[in-house]
Write a protein that holds these residues in place. Structure first.
Motif, mmCIF file in Angstrom:
data_model
loop_
_atom_site.group_PDB
_atom_site.id
_atom_site.type_symbol
_atom_site.label_atom_id
_atom_site.label_comp_id
_atom_site.label_asym_id
_atom_site.label_seq_id
_atom_site.Cartn_x
_atom_site.Cartn_y
_atom_site.Cartn_z
ATOM 1 N N LEU A 1 -0.376 9.459 5.422
ATOM 2 C CA LEU A 1 -1.566 10.051 4.548
ATOM 3 C C LEU A 1 -1.593 11.527 5.427
ATOM 4 N N LYS A 2 -0.985 11.932 6.106
ATOM 5 C CA LYS A 2 -1.011 13.111 7.213
ATOM 6 C C LYS A 2 -0.875 14.331 6.211
ATOM 7 N N GLU A 3 -0.135 14.525 5.386
ATOM 8 C CA GLU A 3 -0.186 15.577 4.604
ATOM 9 C C GLU A 3 -1.196 15.622 3.490
ATOM 10 N N GLU A 4 -1.449 14.718 2.937
ATOM 11 C CA GLU A 4 -2.746 14.636 2.200
ATOM 12 C C GLU A 4 -3.994 15.117 2.650
ATOM 13 N N GLN A 5 -4.225 14.606 4.101
ATOM 14 C CA GLN A 5 -5.382 14.708 4.748
ATOM 15 C C GLN A 5 -5.585 16.324 5.062
ATOM 16 N N LYS A 6 -4.087 17.024 5.330
ATOM 17 C CA LYS A 6 -4.435 18.307 5.639
ATOM 18 C C LYS A 6 -5.299 19.352 4.650
ATOM 19 N N GLU A 7 -4.927 18.983 3.360
ATOM 20 C CA GLU A 7 -5.641 19.563 2.212
ATOM 21 C C GLU A 7 -7.050 19.560 2.399
ATOM 22 N N TYR A 8 -7.704 18.629 3.004
ATOM 23 C CA TYR A 8 -9.252 18.516 3.120
ATOM 24 C C TYR A 8 -9.555 19.232 4.656
ATOM 25 N N THR A 9 -8.732 19.323 5.550
ATOM 26 C CA THR A 9 -9.132 19.789 6.875
ATOM 27 C C THR A 9 -10.208 20.917 6.969
ATOM 28 N N SER B 1 0.707 -1.253 0.073
ATOM 29 C CA SER B 1 0.102 -0.167 -0.110
ATOM 30 C C SER B 1 0.887 1.268 0.055
ATOM 31 N N LYS B 2 1.902 1.097 0.626
ATOM 32 C CA LYS B 2 3.099 2.414 0.821
ATOM 33 C C LYS B 2 3.737 2.612 -0.711
ATOM 34 N N PHE C 1 -1.202 -1.716 11.225
ATOM 35 C CA PHE C 1 -1.931 -1.418 10.016
ATOM 36 C C PHE C 1 -2.110 -2.683 9.220
ATOM 37 N N PHE C 2 -3.536 -2.659 8.584
ATOM 38 C CA PHE C 2 -3.382 -3.621 7.380
ATOM 39 C C PHE C 2 -2.817 -3.026 6.182
ATOM 40 N N ASP C 3 -3.441 -2.040 5.889
ATOM 41 C CA ASP C 3 -2.813 -0.821 4.643
ATOM 42 C C ASP C 3 -2.749 0.552 5.227
ATOM 43 N N LEU C 4 -2.701 1.581 4.581
ATOM 44 C CA LEU C 4 -2.698 2.643 4.877
ATOM 45 C C LEU C 4 -3.816 3.376 5.581
ATOM 46 N N VAL C 5 -4.833 2.677 5.262
ATOM 47 C CA VAL C 5 -6.220 3.384 5.797
ATOM 48 C C VAL C 5 -6.928 2.396 6.469
ATOM 49 N N THR D 1 -20.580 15.696 17.818
ATOM 50 C CA THR D 1 -19.380 15.989 18.540
ATOM 51 C C THR D 1 -18.194 15.122 17.492
ATOM 52 N N ILE D 2 -17.382 15.872 17.422
ATOM 53 C CA ILE D 2 -16.127 15.484 16.376
ATOM 54 C C ILE D 2 -14.946 14.865 17.284
ATOM 55 N N ILE D 3 -14.802 13.624 17.095
ATOM 56 C CA ILE D 3 -13.378 12.662 17.900
ATOM 57 C C ILE D 3 -12.529 12.649 16.684
ATOM 58 N N ASN D 4 -11.412 13.167 16.598
ATOM 59 C CA ASN D 4 -10.442 13.163 15.755
ATOM 60 C C ASN D 4 -9.132 12.214 16.175
ATOM 61 N N HIS D 5 -9.229 10.944 15.751
ATOM 62 C CA HIS D 5 -8.203 10.135 16.099
ATOM 63 C C HIS D 5 -7.418 9.726 14.971
ATOM 64 N N ALA D 6 -7.243 10.626 13.717
ATOM 65 C CA ALA D 6 -6.755 10.249 12.671
ATOM 66 C C ALA D 6 -5.176 10.082 12.782
#
Lengths: 307, 479
Positions: free
Chosen positions: A235-243, A187-188, A272-276, A258-263
């Motif tokens: 995936l942290k960087e990619e995620q930021k784009e959408y934040t 996956s990486k 991890f099985f894969d990246l997501v 309520t938002i709980i963010n454990h990303a």
């Protein structure tokens, strides 16, 4: 020629009427036989895509019922929440998966794409009301009509499986402990190879049904938690784009949720099985963490921190 | 346009009604309608390549007339060569240019004259070029051999070259069979049209249920062959054998059935080949239109089975290798052809290539033990040859076959889709029961009442709609 046309019309007429009767019969049977009553000690409904299905072990979080399923966008999630809330007044909290992947444009394909429709529509058709059907129909009229036929067979299969498995609702979701093989490295590699500058676009269908879920849950006076489960740091960087949009949407239109963010939670690589997706070990670590801090049972302030 | 697409479901009834209701008073207009419909059918895929068919048709039409007009041997030969040059030229350019360019470069490099950057064309292969090229060539060759009179009816000739049911994947029709049908007024025959519809239905079943479902597993097993056991690899080859049979014979059934809707009769292309008792019988039953084309226009002119032993061996190898190469510009197809020649040779040399001319177990339900053994053996050696046909390279094919004959051949397969295997068994049984007929759904009205017949049709349609695999393009489109 006249005889041929007559025969063709007669043949098609019988076929269409016969199929409609079979379809209606199957849907009526599904509606009457399949019960969505879950154990009374399950007061928290957890629901989302495969990301959530693989992350929350409801054997550890004993008061939760994980009803997530692969490839289930908010449209199908909405149908299942509606059904569960209708039959289970003990539910006081609904937890839905809410990651940046859920609002990406490509999730629109989960509604109208032929390959998704082929499996998802027959699986859920008996949960539809007319507006749900119309919503799906306009997304891809041809595929919807073609795949309606599959509902009969799928429905019969579901009824048999349901009766043989002592009324298990596995056909529509559950904790996914099958993610055993390690696909993380693969996956990486794929992520690195396919990395491209993406245009940041959002899914309109996902947003539409997310808001419907919100209205439905609020109308029932049930707590709604938007849970961002752990994903791989790659995936942290990619995620930021959408934040920005991601939180703006929650703050403006889902203010009582309520938002709980454990990303960005620290999960070791072996989890991890894969990246997501987390694997069984990762789900165990994460579920125990949720249990220890009572994240899904007690009220917590929304966490808008994406770092 | 694919036969198994919504576009075709709309296209076909429109053309059918226009053909029988609007244009049926004039043969010329009916033929013109077929030309327009055929060009529309082909142009739906890529209209630019219509010019290629039109050009090829023009050349052969005028060459045919000129050949017929002259008795001068040299001139006739030159005209024939012009037709061959144009048709084979297009085919060679679009299909084989890159193959030859790459292999010349490799050969020169091997000889110490390295060519590092061979000229390669970035072009797509026009769908069906191998089919309509051979069909139109048969016309000029037959006119040259005075087996057929050159036509002056340009519309009939264009309809013959581009007739949409068989334009992109055959059967490769002979001008002697198909062209005269465009000269005669067609009559509407209810029974023939209904039988055509039955053949279309069975063709769609073969394609959508058997081929498309087998494709999923065959593709996966061939793509990951190094990680599968011998038994799984063998099963993968079986899936491919049924995929290619369902795909190609299914296409032929739809093509023949569709042609019958327009009162046209196309030649049979498959005659239950997997019930063959030896490889010679297999080749009399598999892709008949291509095998007989090569027999008539290549094998017999080369001397056929006359002459000495070496001559026979040479001719057999030539015909099978050329046949393999016709399928694609890859060494795997050449190896597939050569392997079939190796299978065929002993029968030929022992004069046993015509020992199984009739249908197996004719008039009986069960075959004899000897039949079972022969059918099993023929199917098995065909499977091994299919591995070369399907593999992406010779290395992969050899690797795959070595994998089959490993110890793990005796283990349980890692992939075992029970539903698909059940379909294959039921399909084989249906074909076995109807093996003496022209196609599997050819019914005797006396035995089957209307209710029984319609029940069978409904069941097949229901199975197609419920179990049809993901839509895949017909394999033979790429040839």
């Amino acid at each position: 020629m006249k005889k041929l046309i007559n025969d063709i019309l007669k043949f098609n007429g019988i076929f269409i009427i016969g199929n409609i009767l079979l379809l209606v019969g199957t849907i009526v049977l599904e509606k009457n036989i399949i019960s969505f009553n879950i154990p009374s000690d399950k007061t928290v409904l957890v629901i989302g895509t495969s990301q959530v299905a693989s992350a929350i072990n409801d054997d550890i979080l004993t008061n939760t019922f994980n009803f997530s399923d692969n490839g289930s966008g908010y449209f199908y999630t909405y149908l299942k929440i509606r059904k569960i809330l209708e039959h289970n007044p003990q539910i006081d909290t609904v937890v839905i998966g809410y990651s940046y992947l859920d609002i990406k444009k490509y999730r629109d394909e989960w509604v109208g794409k032929a390959t998704m429709l082929k499996f998802k529509m027959p699986q859920h058709l008996f949960l539809f009301d007319f507006s749900d059907f119309y919503f799906l129909y306009i997304s891809n009229p041809y595929e919807v009509l073609i795949n309606i036929h599959r509902t009969t067979l799928q429905g019969i299969k579901h009824i048999i499986k349901y009766l043989l498995s002592s009324h298990s609702l596995d056909s529509w979701g559950g904790f996914d402990d099958s993610m055993e093989a390690d696909k993380l490295q693969e996956s990486k590699n794929r992520h690195i190879a396919c990395k491209k500058i993406e245009k940041v676009e959002y899914s309109k269908y996902q947003e539409e049904y997310l808001l419907k879920i919100y209205s439905l849950v609020m109308a029932k006076n049930v707590n709604l938690i938007l849970l961002n489960v752990p994903i791989h740091p790659m995936l942290k960087e990619e995620q930021k784009e959408y934040t920005k949009y991601y939180y703006l949407l929650a703050q403006q239109k889902l203010s009582k949720a309520t938002i709980i963010n454990h990303a960005n939670m620290d999960i070791p690589e072996y989890g991890f099985f894969d990246l997501v997706h987390l694997n069984y070990e990762g789900a165990k670590l994460y579920s125990e963490y949720l249990k220890e801090h009572n994240f899904l049972s007690e009220s917590h302030p929304s966490d808008y921190n994406s770092d | 346009m694919l036969f198994n697409s919504i576009e075709f479901i709309i296209f076909l009834p429109i053309v059918f009604i226009l053909y029988w209701v609007v244009t049926n008073r004039s043969l010329k207009i009916q033929n013109l309608l077929l030309v327009i419909a055929s060009y529309f059918f082909y142009g739906w895929w890529d209209w630019r390549f219509l010019f290629l068919i039109a050009f090829s048709s023009f050349v052969d039409y005028f060459v045919g007339i000129r050949i017929a007009k002259t008795n001068d041997k040299t001139q006739r030969k030159l005209l024939l060569l012009t037709s061959i040059f144009v048709n084979i030229g297009f085919l060679g350019f679009f299909k084989y240019f890159n193959f030859f360019s790459e292999n010349f470069a490799k050969a020169f490099t091997f000889l110490g004259l390295p060519i590092t950057d061979p000229v390669l064309l970035n072009i797509i292969l026009p769908v069906g070029i191998s089919f309509y090229t051979f069909q139109t060539l048969s016309y000029t060759i037959d006119v040259y051999k005075r087996k057929l009179e050159a036509t002056k009816d340009i519309i009939a000739f264009f309809a013959f070259v581009s007739f949409f049911p068989q334009l992109v994947a055959g059967p490769i029709e002979r001008a002697t069979n198909l062209l005269p049908q465009f000269y005669k007024k067609r009559t509407f025959e209810y029974d023939s049209i209904v039988d055509g519809m039955r053949q279309i239905l069975w063709g769609l079943f073969k394609k959508m249920v058997i081929a498309d479902n087998c494709a999923k597993y065959a593709n996966d097993i061939f793509a990951n062959c190094s990680s599968y056991s011998g038994s799984t690899l063998l099963l993968g080859a079986v899936f491919f054998a049924f995929q290619i049979y369902g795909d190609f014979s299914g296409y032929s059934d739809v093509a023949i059935g569709t042609a019958r809707l327009f009162g046209m009769s196309l030649m049979r292309n498959f005659a239950f080949p997997y019930f063959s008792r030896d490889i010679a019988e297999f080749w009399r039953r598999w892709h008949i239109s291509l095998s007989t084309w090569f027999r008539d226009y290549l094998y017999i002119p080369l001397g056929g089975s006359h002459g000495g032993t070496w001559m026979k061996i040479r001719n057999i190898f030539i015909i099978f290798i050329v046949s393999g190469f016709w399928h694609g510009a890859n060494w795997t197809f050449i190896a597939w052809g050569a392997l079939n020649a190796v299978y065929f040779l002993p029968l030929m040399l022992l004069n046993k290539n015509k020992s199984n001319m009739d249908t197996v177990a004719k008039g009986r339900f069960l075959p004899s033990l000897k039949d079972v053994f022969q059918i099993g053996l023929t199917f098995f050696i065909t499977l091994i040859a299919w591995v070369f046909f399907r593999a992406e390279s010779l290395y992969m094919a050899v690797h795959y076959i070595i994998g089959i004959f490993s110890v793990s051949l005796f283990s349980l397969p890692q992939v075992f889709p029970i539903d698909i295997l059940c379909f294959i068994i039921l399909f084989t049984l249906a074909e076995w029961l109807q093996r003496e007929k022209q196609h599997t759904l050819q019914f005797d009205k006396v035995i089957f009442s209307k209710v029984a017949r319609w029940g069978i049709y409904y069941s097949i349609i229901w199975v197609i709609l419920s179990f049809g695999g993901d839509q895949q393009e017909f394999i033979y489109f790429q040839f």
